[in-house]
Scaffold this active site. Sequence first.
Site, short mmCIF file in Angstrom:
data_model
loop_
_atom_site.label_atom_id
_atom_site.label_comp_id
_atom_site.label_asym_id
_atom_site.label_seq_id
_atom_site.Cartn_x
_atom_site.Cartn_y
_atom_site.Cartn_z
N LYS A 197 35.84 42.92 26.54
CA LYS A 197 36.83 43.97 26.79
C LYS A 197 37.58 44.28 25.48
O LYS A 197 37.42 43.59 24.48
CB LYS A 197 37.79 43.55 27.89
CG LYS A 197 37.17 42.73 29.02
CD LYS A 197 36.16 43.48 29.86
CE LYS A 197 35.65 42.60 30.99
NZ LYS A 197 34.65 43.17 31.84
C1 PLP Z 1 34.59 42.05 33.12
C2 PLP Z 1 34.77 42.58 34.48
C3 PLP Z 1 35.22 41.78 35.54
C4 PLP Z 1 35.41 40.28 35.42
O1 PLP Z 1 36.30 39.88 34.43
P1 PLP Z 1 36.24 38.36 33.90
O2 PLP Z 1 37.43 38.25 33.03
O3 PLP Z 1 34.96 38.21 33.18
O4 PLP Z 1 36.32 37.49 35.11
C5 PLP Z 1 35.45 42.38 36.76
N1 PLP Z 1 35.20 43.69 36.96
C6 PLP Z 1 34.75 44.48 35.98
C7 PLP Z 1 34.53 45.93 36.25
C8 PLP Z 1 34.49 43.95 34.72
O5 PLP Z 1 34.01 44.74 33.76
#
Ligand code: PLP
Length: 392
Positions: A197
């Site tokens: 992210k």
């Molecule tokens: C990355 C992501 C998650 C999960 O996040 P984590 O921090 O890896 O648990 C959930 N939903 C979406 C749309 C994502 O891109």
Amino acid sequence: MSVVANTAVATEIADLPKIPVMVPWLGEEEAEAAASAVRSGWVAQGPRVAEFERAFAAQVGAAHGVAVSSGTTALHLGLVVLGVGAGDEVVVPSLSFIATANVARYVGATPVFADIDEATGNLTPKTIEAALTPRTRAVILVHQGGVPADLEPIRELCRQRDVALLEDAACAAGSRYRGLPVGAGAQVAAWSFHPRKLLTTGEGGMVTTDDPEWATRMRRLREHGMNVSAADRHASAKPVLEAYLETGFNYRMTDIQAAVGLVQLTKLAATITERRELAARYQRELAGVPGLVPVADPGYGETNYQSFWVRLTEAFPVSRDELLDRLSEAGVSARRGIMAAHLEPAYADVQAPALPATEALSLNSLILPVFHGMTAGQQDRVLAVLKAAAGA
Ligand SMILES: *Cc1c(COP(=O)(O)O)cnc(C)c1O
């Protein structure tokens, strides 16, 4: 100065022979912030977590932030405070990282897959409506890859049908909807700070809400259901006897992570500006290439371009997987498009309705490299492969 120092630390990834899809923008400042948390002696959830919660919530236009261990645990706590449980249905897009569907199962509910709009990758009022039943308790609305979903009509639909709306904003830090940051006006929004992210704490997440009672309950739930946080207990002059009010979890974030997050937050705007410039160049260069449709801002908002994908139409002479191979041979890491959960073995037992737009986008798109410090030369290399494959 800071850019030079920042590149120095991220070198191990950035100097890979292949052009990466994504590199976290981490530097000396983050390293120093983490070190100072360690030196302070307070490494578990403490003052830096509290500060990060305030700063992040303010940035996304929410009254309260509750830091947790991941985007997934943020979504889980969101469903709990929205009252979703056994026997309920939760409408989710199949087109999402699998955690979006998994969290419905964590609370004993049934995920019900809804289709998406092929241009944005997001649920629409129409696709949600088609999936609603009398058992629907909540919708998880993903702002996929950073592209904001069309919030106003979806909020209206959920209000009318008395269905809770949990926003999966894992990808959408800094994205905007009708002039406001994604997060503003959300019942509950869940964020991720995984290195994929734009803002990372290694692992980590946050839940934001305007509801003070939900915020209080989520603070409790992330810390084993305790009525007083360990940080407050330690800060108190007198002994504090804690009570456990309900069955909670250990979903805490550490102060080391929050220290990194506070620095990352100061770079978010610059990251997005840079990504939007790189995306605009891809869009300009690919505008004349038949059969390639790059993701773009929807009319009502702005994406942070966390993921820059291109969709291949039938006019493109080469298959998606063949194009991925050619990129790889040219030293470019690309990724298949966003996954479709209903096609995975874990969801083989779920009766999914026809999801034509989901399958079309998931199977025919790929994600191109966009990262801090990406050079025009690197972008040219990516573009050259695409143009050659198109026969242009
Ligand atoms: C990355 C992501 C998650 C999960 O996040 P984590 O921090 O890896 O648990 C959930 N939903 C979406 C749309 C994502 O891109």
